[in-house]
Design an enzyme around this catalytic site. Structure first.
Site, mmCIF file in Angstrom:
data_model
loop_
_atom_site.group_PDB
_atom_site.id
_atom_site.type_symbol
_atom_site.label_atom_id
_atom_site.label_comp_id
_atom_site.label_asym_id
_atom_site.label_seq_id
_atom_site.Cartn_x
_atom_site.Cartn_y
_atom_site.Cartn_z
ATOM 1 N N ASP A 43 35.918 45.348 47.061
ATOM 2 C CA ASP A 43 35.664 45.508 45.638
ATOM 3 C C ASP A 43 36.895 46.090 44.954
ATOM 4 O O ASP A 43 37.327 47.199 45.259
ATOM 5 C CB ASP A 43 34.454 46.458 45.503
ATOM 6 N N THR B 285 35.352 43.152 37.665
ATOM 7 C CA THR B 285 36.384 44.197 37.552
ATOM 8 C C THR B 285 37.762 43.684 37.969
ATOM 9 O O THR B 285 38.747 43.917 37.271
ATOM 10 C CB THR B 285 36.007 45.406 38.428
ATOM 11 N N ASP C 200 24.681 46.964 41.230
ATOM 12 C CA ASP C 200 25.482 46.001 40.465
ATOM 13 C C ASP C 200 24.723 44.683 40.300
ATOM 14 O O ASP C 200 24.628 44.137 39.199
ATOM 15 C CB ASP C 200 26.822 45.732 41.172
HETATM 16 P P1 ADP Z 1 35.265 40.493 40.319
HETATM 17 O O1 ADP Z 1 35.518 41.932 40.664
HETATM 18 O O2 ADP Z 1 36.187 40.034 39.230
HETATM 19 O O3 ADP Z 1 33.829 40.170 40.082
HETATM 20 P P2 ADP Z 1 34.958 39.045 42.805
HETATM 21 O O4 ADP Z 1 35.689 39.361 44.052
HETATM 22 O O5 ADP Z 1 33.499 39.347 42.732
HETATM 23 O O6 ADP Z 1 35.746 39.698 41.613
HETATM 24 O O7 ADP Z 1 35.164 37.483 42.539
HETATM 25 C C1 ADP Z 1 34.635 36.857 41.409
HETATM 26 C C2 ADP Z 1 35.178 35.473 41.281
HETATM 27 O O8 ADP Z 1 34.823 34.670 42.414
HETATM 28 C C3 ADP Z 1 34.592 34.769 40.066
HETATM 29 O O9 ADP Z 1 35.600 34.068 39.387
HETATM 30 C C4 ADP Z 1 33.572 33.835 40.669
HETATM 31 O O10 ADP Z 1 33.328 32.705 39.850
HETATM 32 C C5 ADP Z 1 34.254 33.454 41.960
HETATM 33 N N1 ADP Z 1 33.321 32.939 42.967
HETATM 34 C C6 ADP Z 1 32.243 33.553 43.494
HETATM 35 N N2 ADP Z 1 31.609 32.740 44.391
HETATM 36 C C7 ADP Z 1 32.334 31.587 44.427
HETATM 37 C C8 ADP Z 1 32.223 30.353 45.151
HETATM 38 N N3 ADP Z 1 31.242 30.154 46.022
HETATM 39 N N4 ADP Z 1 33.150 29.397 44.919
HETATM 40 C C9 ADP Z 1 34.162 29.615 44.045
HETATM 41 N N5 ADP Z 1 34.330 30.750 43.346
HETATM 42 C C10 ADP Z 1 33.436 31.721 43.517
#
Ligand code: ADP
Ligand code: MG
Length: 539
Positions: A61, A94, A387
């Site tokens: 995270d 984030t 969350d």
């Molecule tokens: P944040 O802290 O910004 O939420 P994350 O590590 O949770 O970061 O990643 C979020 C990103 O990953 C978003 O852009 C989301 O659309 C993308 N994402 C999540 N699951 C998938 C998936 N299965 N395929 C492609 N992108 C994904």
């Protein structure tokens, strides 16, 4: 301030100005985004954080990494603040917000060295931001089906634990969110604070479960009080039923032994009066935030009232909301209309600890019981659950989602590029720079999945360009098979609030940093980055 004072103040500072100040600040933002870039998306890698005392935390995270890092640079701190704000308002996005802010600054720097003044860039960025907000509403999809609620919740959990844990948390989160949602004339409300979370050490995380009702690790004040009630009324007192405590330290001198018993009688009389007032309201259960005197317990027991004492404030509020009870300040001020109503109340022994379970009427209340082998694991699950629950509640209340996997950022970027042609002059360049910055999200998702970012961006752009308008903004990078796919159909969806907050936070941070052209550092400040004041050419 007099001229003399000002001169003295500036004497005590190191100073960087103009181009040097902007360069240093953008460099700090870039360093920060580089530190968390590799955590973005479900294929993002973990970071191991080792604290001063040697304790270790492994996390995926972005905001956890930033919160734990001992970062002193003021610009880096500004970006950490936008991530924390993002976490506090929408509980997701984030890493995205920090990456976007840093990319907006990088692109601004390129315009700046070409001779475009920061105030023109700021204007262009503000125009682009406002346009994005309009476009987001256009791209948003209204959802009604339950499976999409699960999909959006699962997307917010991407990168957390294994797939089995994600599935468990998604199932529990959606059930909990539905359990606390209330239909009102103004629409549906779902307040994530109405879910109580307790932990039970032992077992594995996927053994976590939901209990209908509020669960408190409490038992009735006396073993002779009735433990199980099918339904009844509840009185919630924000205090105790105790002998009056003096607010100042005092000593009472008794000159005659009979005075002691007279004093005790008076105290008992006061407690009896309070109990009398409670009894005439006929509550089934009385709950106090503070203690209940033994004499009072005996009187309540005689009247068939079950009492719980020393209940925490948070639980108090949950009980009051679940039963629609008013919290009263003292037993003497309680009225019949303050009583709440419950459907069921009972006690159970869980691994040697007695728990009180109460189901309200307005909503029965929901408790998540987190299982885990260590305190640290339990804490991590609690954060992930909170969350995801916030995301699920946002969807239940608002019902609008956007496609993930870089689909929305790419669609915004492409539309902004077309729209920038309506502007003559330098602002159009800043709008283009804003549009380019949005590509950092699909690009980073591709890199973290081991895909070629240039190929993926080209393919995504071409696919969105040739798709029909309704489909275009749903197309994103399918990181599992490196094709361009309909992310909405794949269930990779996010809340509209998340996207809006990402853009708001990153744009406002970039604009604030672009407006700075003079940095004054207190001399001898250990946080002054090395090299300040040295002449350099940054083109
Ligand atoms: P944040 O802290 O910004 O939420 P994350 O590590 O949770 O970061 O990643 C979020 C990103 O990953 C978003 O852009 C989301 O659309 C993308 N994402 C999540 N699951 C998938 C998936 N299965 N395929 C492609 N992108 C994904
Ligand atoms: Mg996320």
């Amino acid at each position: 301030m007099s001229g003399g004072d000002e001169a003295q103040l500036l004497n005590d500072t190191s100073r960087i100005k103009g181009k040097e100040a902007l360069f240093r600040n953008i460099e700090a933002a870039d360093a920060l985004s580089e530190a968390i870039k590799s955590t973005l998306g479900p294929k993002g890698l973990d970071k191991m954080l080792v604290s001063d005392n040697g304790s270790v935390k492994i996390t995926n995270d972005g905001v956890t990494v930033l919160k734990n890092a001992k970062i002193e640079h003021p610009i880096a701190k500004m970006l950490i603040d936008i991530a924390i704000n993002q976490e506090n308002t929408v509980q997701d996005g984030t890493t995205t917000s920090v990456l976007l802010a840093s990319e907006l600054l990088q692109n601004a720097w390129e315009l700046y060295v070409k001779g475009i003044h920061p105030s023109i860039i700021v204007n262009g960025y503000s125009l682009a931001y406002n346009k994005c907000n309009e476009l987001i509403e256009k791209f948003a999809i209204k959802i009604t089906e339950d499976n999409l609620l699960e999909s959006a919740t699962k997307t917010s959990l991407s990168g957390i634990g294994g797939l089995k844990l994600q599935d468990t948390l998604t199932r529990l989160t959606c059930k909990a969110a539905k359990g606390i949602s209330i239909s009102q004339n103004s629409g549906i409300t779902a307040n994530p604070n109405n879910v109580k979370i307790i932990s039970q050490k032992g077992g594995v995380a996927t053994d976590s479960y939901l209990v209908e009702g509020l669960v408190l690790a409490k038992q009735a004040c006396s073993p002779d009080m009735k433990r199980n009630h099918e339904e009844g009324t509840i009185l919630i007192i924000d205090g105790g039923i105790e002998k009056r405590k003096t607010t100042i330290q005092s000593k009472i001198n008794f000159s005659d032994p009979s005075m002691i018993s007279a004093f005790r009688d008076k105290e008992l009389e006061l407690i009896s009066k309070q109990i009398e007032n409670i009894i005439q309201l006929k509550p089934t259960i009385v709950v106090c935030r503070e203690g209940i005197d033994d004499a009072a317990i005996r009187l309540l027991e005689k009247s068939g009232i079950t009492a719980y004492r020393r209940v925490e404030r948070n639980d108090f509020e949950l009980l009051s909301r679940a039963c629609s009870a008013s919290i009263v300040a003292s037993p003497m001020s309680a009225k019949k209309s303050d009583l709440g109503i419950f459907c069921e109340s009972y006690e159970e022994n869980w691994a040697g600890v007695v728990h009180w379970i109460l189901k309200g009427t307005k909503q029965s209340g929901v408790t998540l019981v987190i299982r885990g082998s260590s305190e640290q694991l339990i804490q991590e699950i609690e954060i992930s659950f909170s969350d995801a629950l916030a995301v699920a509640c946002q969807i239940i209340e608002n019902g609008k989602v956007l496609s993930g996997g870089g689909a929305t950022q790419m669609a915004l970027s492409r539309t902004l590029k077309e729209w920038s042609q309506e502007f003559e002059g330098r602002e159009s360049l800043a709008i283009l720079a804003y549009a380019d910055a949005l590509e950092i999200i699909p690009r980073t998702l591709a890199i973290n999945a081991g895909l070629d970012p240039i190929d993926q961006i080209l393919a995504l752009n071409a696919a969105q360009a040739s798709a029909k308008s309704g489909l275009s903004s749903k197309l994103g990078i399918n990181i599992h098979n490196s094709t361009i796919s309909n992310m909405y159909d794949l269930g990779v969806i996010e809340t509209i609030q998340n996207h809006k907050q990402c853009l708001a936070g990153s744009t406002s941070a970039a604009i604030s940093i672009l407006r700075i052209d003079d940095v004054l550092w207190a001399k001898n400040d250990p946080t002054i980055p090395e090299g300040i004041g040295e002449e350099e050419d940054h083109e």
